[in-house]
Motif scaffolding. Structure first.
Motif, short mmCIF file in Angstrom:
data_model
loop_
_atom_site.label_atom_id
_atom_site.label_comp_id
_atom_site.label_asym_id
_atom_site.label_seq_id
_atom_site.Cartn_x
_atom_site.Cartn_y
_atom_site.Cartn_z
N HIS A 73 6.00 9.57 -4.68
CA HIS A 73 7.28 9.55 -5.37
C HIS A 73 7.25 8.88 -6.74
O HIS A 73 8.05 9.23 -7.60
N ASN A 74 6.39 7.90 -6.94
CA ASN A 74 6.44 7.12 -8.18
C ASN A 74 5.12 7.03 -8.94
O ASN A 74 5.08 6.43 -10.00
N GLY A 75 4.06 7.55 -8.39
CA GLY A 75 2.77 7.51 -9.06
C GLY A 75 2.15 6.11 -9.04
O GLY A 75 2.70 5.18 -8.46
N THR A 76 1.00 5.99 -9.65
CA THR A 76 0.29 4.70 -9.65
C THR A 76 0.64 3.83 -10.84
O THR A 76 0.41 2.62 -10.81
N SER A 77 1.19 4.46 -11.89
CA SER A 77 1.55 3.67 -13.08
C SER A 77 2.50 4.46 -13.96
O SER A 77 2.71 5.65 -13.75
N CYS B 18 1.66 -3.71 -2.20
CA CYS B 18 1.22 -3.16 -0.91
C CYS B 18 -0.28 -3.37 -0.72
O CYS B 18 -0.72 -3.77 0.37
N LEU B 19 -1.04 -3.10 -1.76
CA LEU B 19 -2.50 -3.27 -1.66
C LEU B 19 -2.87 -4.73 -1.47
O LEU B 19 -3.74 -5.06 -0.64
N TYR B 20 -2.22 -5.61 -2.21
CA TYR B 20 -2.54 -7.04 -2.09
C TYR B 20 -2.23 -7.56 -0.69
O TYR B 20 -3.06 -8.21 -0.06
N TRP B 21 -1.04 -7.27 -0.20
CA TRP B 21 -0.65 -7.81 1.11
C TRP B 21 -1.37 -7.10 2.25
O TRP B 21 -1.58 -7.69 3.31
N SER B 22 -1.81 -5.90 2.01
CA SER B 22 -2.66 -5.23 2.99
C SER B 22 -4.00 -5.96 3.08
O SER B 22 -4.52 -6.20 4.18
N ALA B 23 -4.54 -6.32 1.93
CA ALA B 23 -5.80 -7.09 1.91
C ALA B 23 -5.64 -8.41 2.64
O ALA B 23 -6.50 -8.80 3.45
N GLU B 24 -4.55 -9.10 2.38
CA GLU B 24 -4.29 -10.37 3.08
C GLU B 24 -4.17 -10.16 4.58
O GLU B 24 -4.65 -10.96 5.37
N LEU C 73 -8.16 -4.14 -6.45
CA LEU C 73 -7.04 -4.72 -7.20
C LEU C 73 -7.53 -5.41 -8.47
O LEU C 73 -6.94 -5.23 -9.54
N ALA C 74 -8.56 -6.23 -8.34
CA ALA C 74 -9.07 -6.98 -9.50
C ALA C 74 -9.58 -6.03 -10.59
O ALA C 74 -9.41 -6.29 -11.78
N LYS C 75 -10.17 -4.92 -10.17
CA LYS C 75 -10.73 -3.97 -11.14
C LYS C 75 -9.67 -3.03 -11.72
O LYS C 75 -9.56 -2.89 -12.93
N ASP C 76 -8.89 -2.41 -10.85
CA ASP C 76 -7.97 -1.36 -11.29
C ASP C 76 -6.62 -1.88 -11.79
O ASP C 76 -5.92 -1.17 -12.51
N PHE C 77 -6.26 -3.09 -11.39
CA PHE C 77 -4.96 -3.63 -11.78
C PHE C 77 -5.10 -5.02 -12.40
O PHE C 77 -4.31 -5.92 -12.14
N ASP C 78 -6.10 -5.16 -13.25
CA ASP C 78 -6.37 -6.46 -13.87
C ASP C 78 -5.25 -6.91 -14.82
O ASP C 78 -5.15 -8.09 -15.13
N ASN C 79 -4.38 -5.99 -15.24
CA ASN C 79 -3.28 -6.38 -16.11
C ASN C 79 -2.00 -6.71 -15.33
O ASN C 79 -0.95 -6.91 -15.92
N ALA D 75 -5.03 -10.47 -10.99
CA ALA D 75 -5.63 -11.79 -11.26
C ALA D 75 -5.69 -12.62 -9.98
O ALA D 75 -6.68 -13.31 -9.72
N ALA D 76 -4.65 -12.53 -9.15
CA ALA D 76 -4.65 -13.26 -7.87
C ALA D 76 -5.76 -12.74 -6.97
O ALA D 76 -6.42 -13.52 -6.28
N ALA D 77 -5.98 -11.44 -6.99
CA ALA D 77 -7.05 -10.85 -6.17
C ALA D 77 -8.41 -11.35 -6.64
O ALA D 77 -9.29 -11.64 -5.83
#
Length: 145
Positions: free
Chosen positions: A74-78, A95-101, A119-125, A130-132
């Motif tokens: 519905h909303n794409g990745t970015s 979703c990805l971060y809390w799934s990892a946790e 997350l660290a690679k694809d969403f570094d901005n 950064a938390a990942a």
């Protein structure tokens, strides 16, 4: 002609799903409004609820997976801002971060590390990128102890 009919039927199904999700969010009255994150993605909310309130990490993983699928569909990745800068889909990243946790909580360390790396690679901005990265450093130190 049949293609047009199928498109119209799909649109109607998506509208019905959106209405169902909106109704479900309105009906939830359990003091967890802060988890809704202003998203219409009910699975994100249910994932947060499973993680934070129920401590049911396997269920949280399932809900976060469903929320990722919903966001991608519905909303794409970015999106792109006026200056041409790419802005990650915040709901997807959460979703990805809390799934990892959640994977980490049920001792699926390898899966957690893989998601944190993504997350660290694809969403570094994004702040969760950064938390990942910090989480990866902690997990690496933990493994070396």
């Amino acid at each position: 002609m049949a293609e047009f009919q199928e498109d119209r039927e799909l649109d109607e199904i998506e509208q019905d799903e959106a209405a169902d999700e909106e109704y479900a969010l309105e009906e939830v009255d359990d003091g967890l409004e802060f988890l809704r994150d202003s998203s219409e993605n009910l699975n994100l909310y249910l994932g947060f609820k499973a993680y934070h309130e129920d401590r049911n990490f396997e269920e949280a993983i399932n809900k976060f997976k469903a929320a990722v699928a919903y966001e991608k569909r519905h909303n794409g990745t970015s999106t792109t801002d006026e200056g041409g800068e790419e802005i990650p889909n915040a709901t997807l990243v959460k979703c990805l971060y809390w799934s990892a946790e959640s994977h980490y909580k049920i001792e699926q360390r390898d899966r957690a590390v893989k998601l944190f790396r993504t997350l660290a690679k694809d969403f570094d901005n994004h702040y969760l990128g950064a938390a990942a990265q910090r989480r990866l450093e902690l997990l690496k130190a933990e493994a070396n102890d």
